[in-house]
Scaffold this active site. Sequence first.
Site, PDB file in Angstrom:
ATOM      1  N   ASN A  16       0.856  -1.380   0.037  1.00 50.37           N
ATOM      2  CA  ASN A  16      -0.046  -0.258   0.169  1.00 50.37           C
ATOM      3  C   ASN A  16       0.976   1.246   0.099  1.00 50.37           C
ATOM      4  O   ASN A  16       1.654   1.521   1.001  1.00 50.37           O
ATOM      5  CB  ASN A  16      -0.932   0.018   1.104  1.00 50.37           C
ATOM      6  CG  ASN A  16      -1.827   0.996   1.366  1.00 50.37           C
ATOM      7  OD1 ASN A  16      -1.691   2.263   0.921  1.00 50.37           O
ATOM      8  ND2 ASN A  16      -3.019   0.733   1.519  1.00 50.37           N
ATOM      9  N   HIS A  19       1.187   6.203   2.083  1.00 46.67           N
ATOM     10  CA  HIS A  19       1.775   7.028   2.947  1.00 46.67           C
ATOM     11  C   HIS A  19       2.886   7.779   2.350  1.00 46.67           C
ATOM     12  O   HIS A  19       3.819   8.464   2.770  1.00 46.67           O
ATOM     13  CB  HIS A  19       1.943   6.155   4.323  1.00 46.67           C
ATOM     14  CG  HIS A  19       0.706   6.316   5.047  1.00 46.67           C
ATOM     15  ND1 HIS A  19      -0.378   7.166   5.067  1.00 46.67           N
ATOM     16  CD2 HIS A  19       0.181   5.076   5.061  1.00 46.67           C
ATOM     17  CE1 HIS A  19      -1.276   6.685   5.721  1.00 46.67           C
ATOM     18  NE2 HIS A  19      -1.247   5.365   5.567  1.00 46.67           N
ATOM     19  N   HIS A  52      -5.534   3.563  -1.650  1.00 46.00           N
ATOM     20  CA  HIS A  52      -6.852   4.162  -0.990  1.00 46.00           C
ATOM     21  C   HIS A  52      -7.036   5.510  -1.463  1.00 46.00           C
ATOM     22  O   HIS A  52      -6.537   6.385  -0.854  1.00 46.00           O
ATOM     23  CB  HIS A  52      -6.784   4.033   0.581  1.00 46.00           C
ATOM     24  CG  HIS A  52      -8.091   4.195   1.333  1.00 46.00           C
ATOM     25  ND1 HIS A  52      -7.848   4.246   2.531  1.00 46.00           N
ATOM     26  CD2 HIS A  52      -9.132   4.471   0.818  1.00 46.00           C
ATOM     27  CE1 HIS A  52      -9.287   4.373   3.045  1.00 46.00           C
ATOM     28  NE2 HIS A  52      -9.934   4.513   1.788  1.00 46.00           N
ATOM     29  N   ARG A  54      -9.331   8.156  -0.885  1.00 45.18           N
ATOM     30  CA  ARG A  54     -10.297   8.558   0.258  1.00 45.18           C
ATOM     31  C   ARG A  54     -10.746   9.636  -0.437  1.00 45.18           C
ATOM     32  O   ARG A  54     -10.570  10.470  -1.048  1.00 45.18           O
ATOM     33  CB  ARG A  54      -9.338   8.872   1.461  1.00 45.18           C
ATOM     34  CG  ARG A  54      -9.137   7.825   2.300  1.00 45.18           C
ATOM     35  CD  ARG A  54      -8.253   8.397   3.576  1.00 45.18           C
ATOM     36  NE  ARG A  54      -7.928   7.232   4.613  1.00 45.18           N
ATOM     37  CZ  ARG A  54      -8.843   7.136   5.532  1.00 45.18           C
ATOM     38  NH1 ARG A  54     -10.145   7.754   5.542  1.00 45.18           N
ATOM     39  NH2 ARG A  54      -8.592   6.091   6.286  1.00 45.18           N
ATOM     40  N   ARG A  58      -6.668  13.041   1.419  1.00 43.91           N
ATOM     41  CA  ARG A  58      -5.792  13.302   2.320  1.00 43.91           C
ATOM     42  C   ARG A  58      -4.154  12.878   1.666  1.00 43.91           C
ATOM     43  O   ARG A  58      -3.337  13.263   2.028  1.00 43.91           O
ATOM     44  CB  ARG A  58      -6.051  12.766   3.757  1.00 43.91           C
ATOM     45  CG  ARG A  58      -5.748  11.427   3.938  1.00 43.91           C
ATOM     46  CD  ARG A  58      -6.088  11.022   5.265  1.00 43.91           C
ATOM     47  NE  ARG A  58      -7.504  11.027   5.710  1.00 43.91           N
ATOM     48  CZ  ARG A  58      -8.010  10.650   6.834  1.00 43.91           C
ATOM     49  NH1 ARG A  58      -7.205   9.899   7.668  1.00 43.91           N
ATOM     50  NH2 ARG A  58      -9.378  10.757   7.134  1.00 43.91           N
ATOM     51  N   GLU A  79      -8.473   0.709  -3.016  1.00 51.65           N
ATOM     52  CA  GLU A  79      -9.364   0.863  -1.892  1.00 51.65           C
ATOM     53  C   GLU A  79     -10.321   2.323  -1.901  1.00 51.65           C
ATOM     54  O   GLU A  79      -9.703   3.230  -2.409  1.00 51.65           O
ATOM     55  CB  GLU A  79      -8.539   0.728  -0.536  1.00 51.65           C
ATOM     56  CG  GLU A  79      -7.889  -0.504  -0.256  1.00 51.65           C
ATOM     57  CD  GLU A  79      -7.164  -0.488   0.940  1.00 51.65           C
ATOM     58  OE1 GLU A  79      -6.622   0.614   1.419  1.00 51.65           O
ATOM     59  OE2 GLU A  79      -6.969  -1.388   1.425  1.00 51.65           O
ATOM     60  N   THR A 110      -8.122   3.638   8.927  1.00 45.25           N
ATOM     61  CA  THR A 110      -9.512   2.765   8.944  1.00 45.25           C
ATOM     62  C   THR A 110      -9.618   2.311  10.313  1.00 45.25           C
ATOM     63  O   THR A 110      -8.506   1.735  10.927  1.00 45.25           O
ATOM     64  CB  THR A 110      -9.320   1.748   8.031  1.00 45.25           C
ATOM     65  OG1 THR A 110      -9.094   2.300   6.677  1.00 45.25           O
ATOM     66  CG2 THR A 110     -10.655   0.836   7.824  1.00 45.25           C
ATOM     67  N   GLU A 160     -11.418  -9.136   2.750  1.00 47.81           N
ATOM     68  CA  GLU A 160      -9.911  -8.802   3.517  1.00 47.81           C
ATOM     69  C   GLU A 160     -10.253  -8.682   4.966  1.00 47.81           C
ATOM     70  O   GLU A 160     -10.877  -7.877   5.355  1.00 47.81           O
ATOM     71  CB  GLU A 160      -9.268  -7.573   2.987  1.00 47.81           C
ATOM     72  CG  GLU A 160      -8.038  -7.378   3.381  1.00 47.81           C
ATOM     73  CD  GLU A 160      -7.064  -6.258   2.881  1.00 47.81           C
ATOM     74  OE1 GLU A 160      -7.233  -6.072   1.523  1.00 47.81           O
ATOM     75  OE2 GLU A 160      -6.421  -5.379   3.552  1.00 47.81           O
ATOM     76  N   HIS A 200      -3.944  -4.325   7.410  1.00 46.63           N
ATOM     77  CA  HIS A 200      -4.110  -3.328   8.645  1.00 46.63           C
ATOM     78  C   HIS A 200      -3.265  -3.573   9.592  1.00 46.63           C
ATOM     79  O   HIS A 200      -3.473  -4.479  10.740  1.00 46.63           O
ATOM     80  CB  HIS A 200      -5.386  -2.858   8.915  1.00 46.63           C
ATOM     81  CG  HIS A 200      -5.715  -1.440   9.551  1.00 46.63           C
ATOM     82  ND1 HIS A 200      -5.678  -0.196   8.910  1.00 46.63           N
ATOM     83  CD2 HIS A 200      -5.338  -1.177  10.975  1.00 46.63           C
ATOM     84  CE1 HIS A 200      -5.674   0.810   9.468  1.00 46.63           C
ATOM     85  NE2 HIS A 200      -5.613   0.111  10.803  1.00 46.63           N
TER      86      HIS A 200
HETATM   87  C1  LIG Z   1      -8.342  -0.313   4.707  1.00 45.08           C
HETATM   88  C2  LIG Z   1      -6.808  -0.212   5.523  1.00 45.08           C
HETATM   89  O1  LIG Z   1      -6.595  -0.699   6.590  1.00 45.08           O
HETATM   90  C3  LIG Z   1      -5.961   0.451   4.759  1.00 45.08           C
HETATM   91  O2  LIG Z   1      -5.602  -0.063   3.631  1.00 45.08           O
HETATM   92  C4  LIG Z   1      -6.388   1.804   4.533  1.00 45.08           C
HETATM   93  O3  LIG Z   1      -5.750   2.545   3.362  1.00 45.08           O
HETATM   94  C5  LIG Z   1      -5.920   2.981   6.044  1.00 45.08           C
HETATM   95  O4  LIG Z   1      -6.166   4.134   5.443  1.00 45.08           O
HETATM   96  P1  LIG Z   1      -4.923   5.020   5.495  1.00 45.08           P
HETATM   97  O5  LIG Z   1      -3.959   4.363   4.488  1.00 45.08           O
HETATM   98  O6  LIG Z   1      -5.459   6.210   5.042  1.00 45.08           O
HETATM   99  O7  LIG Z   1      -4.183   4.838   6.935  1.00 45.08           O
HETATM  100  N1  LIG Z   2      -5.960  -2.946   3.741  1.00 46.16           N
HETATM  101  C1  LIG Z   2      -4.920  -2.750   4.486  1.00 46.16           C
HETATM  102  C2  LIG Z   2      -3.582  -1.905   3.687  1.00 46.16           C
HETATM  103  O1  LIG Z   2      -3.906  -1.851   2.453  1.00 46.16           O
HETATM  104  C3  LIG Z   2      -2.378  -1.415   4.439  1.00 46.16           C
HETATM  105  O2  LIG Z   2      -2.885  -1.189   5.731  1.00 46.16           O
HETATM  106  P1  LIG Z   2      -1.643  -0.535   6.529  1.00 46.16           P
HETATM  107  O3  LIG Z   2      -0.261  -1.660   6.458  1.00 46.16           O
HETATM  108  O4  LIG Z   2      -1.088   0.677   5.908  1.00 46.16           O
HETATM  109  O5  LIG Z   2      -2.105  -0.480   8.076  1.00 46.16           O
END
Ligand SMILES: CC(=O)[C@@H](O)[C@H](O)COP(=O)(O)O
Ligand SMILES: NCC(=O)COP(=O)(O)O
Length: 247
Positions: A16, A19, A52, A54, A58, A79, A110, A160, A200
Site C-alpha cells: 500500500n 503514505h 486508497h 479517500r 488526504r 481501496e 481505517t 480482506e 491493516h
Molecule cells: C483499509 C486499510 O486498513 C488501509 O488499507 C487503509 O488504506 C488505511 O487508511 P490509510 O492508508 O489512510 O491509513
Molecule cells: N488494507 C490494508 C492496507 O492496505 C495497508 O494497511 P496498513 O499496513 O497501512 O495499516
Amino acid sequence: MQPDIQPSAGVLLGVNIDHVATIRQARGTRYPEPIQAALVAEQAGADAITLHLREDRRHIQDRDVELLRGILQTRMNLEMAATAEMGLVAARIRPADCCLVPERREELTTEGGLDVAGNQPYLTDFCARLAEAGVRVSLFIDADPAQIEAAHAIGAPVIEIHTGHYAEASTPAERAETLAQIRRAVDLGRSLGLQVNAGHGLDYHNVQAVAAIPGVRELNIGHAIIARALFTGLDQAVRDMRRLCLG
Ligand SMILES: CC(=O)[C@@H](O)[C@H](O)COP(=O)(O)O
Ligand SMILES: NCC(=O)COP(=O)(O)O
C-alpha cells in the site's frame, strides 16, 4: 538490481503506497512520487499495489490512480468507500481489484471493517455493478462470522480480514485471541469458497503469525513498509517484508 524471484508460497504481498503520498501532501510538493514508489515496490517483489483513494484525498490523488492504471506491471488494488462518487471512479479506472472499506473523515486511519450485514441490498447492487465492469470486488471486514457470511451472500469473491485489533493487541493473551479470531475467519471464508486476504497494522514483528495461517492468500501492508523505507530504502523494505510473508 534484480528482484528476488521466489516462487510464491501462496501468500502474496500487496504494498500500500498511501503514505508515500502522505509525505507529498504534507507540503504540496511533486515529491515523493507515488508512481516511482509503486514501480520500486513491484521490482522488489510486490505482487500488487494497493492505494486508497479517500473521499478527503488526504494522500492518494485521482491523478495517482489514473496514471498508475496504465503503468503498473502487477495488479492495482484500489481501496475506496462504497459511494456513488467512488463507484464512478472504479467504473472508469477498472482496476483489477477494488476493496471496499468504511471511511469517516475524522478518522486517523481505517478503524473497523465494512458493515456488510447491515447494508446488504445496497452493497449487493454496488458489487454487482463493479463485477459487470470487470472489477474483482474485495470487502474489508472484521473477523466476524456474520460479516463473512454476509459477504458471501452478496456475491463478493474476496474478503480482506481487518487485522487492526491483532496489530494493536497490548498483551500476549489479547494477541493470541485476536490471532485465533483471524484464523477462524479465514477458515470460515475459505469454507464458503471466498479468497481471504488480510491487512491493516501489519508490521515486521507481527506479520509472520498471520502469513502462516493456512488459507490466507494476500496480505496488504503499507504503513510499516513505508516507515522502514525511510531507513533502508523502499526496495529493501519490500524485500524484507516479502521474505517474512513467504516464511
Ligand atoms: C483499509 C486499510 O486498513 C488501509 O488499507 C487503509 O488504506 C488505511 O487508511 P490509510 O492508508 O489512510 O491509513
Ligand atoms: N488494507 C490494508 C492496507 O492496505 C495497508 O494497511 P496498513 O499496513 O497501512 O495499516
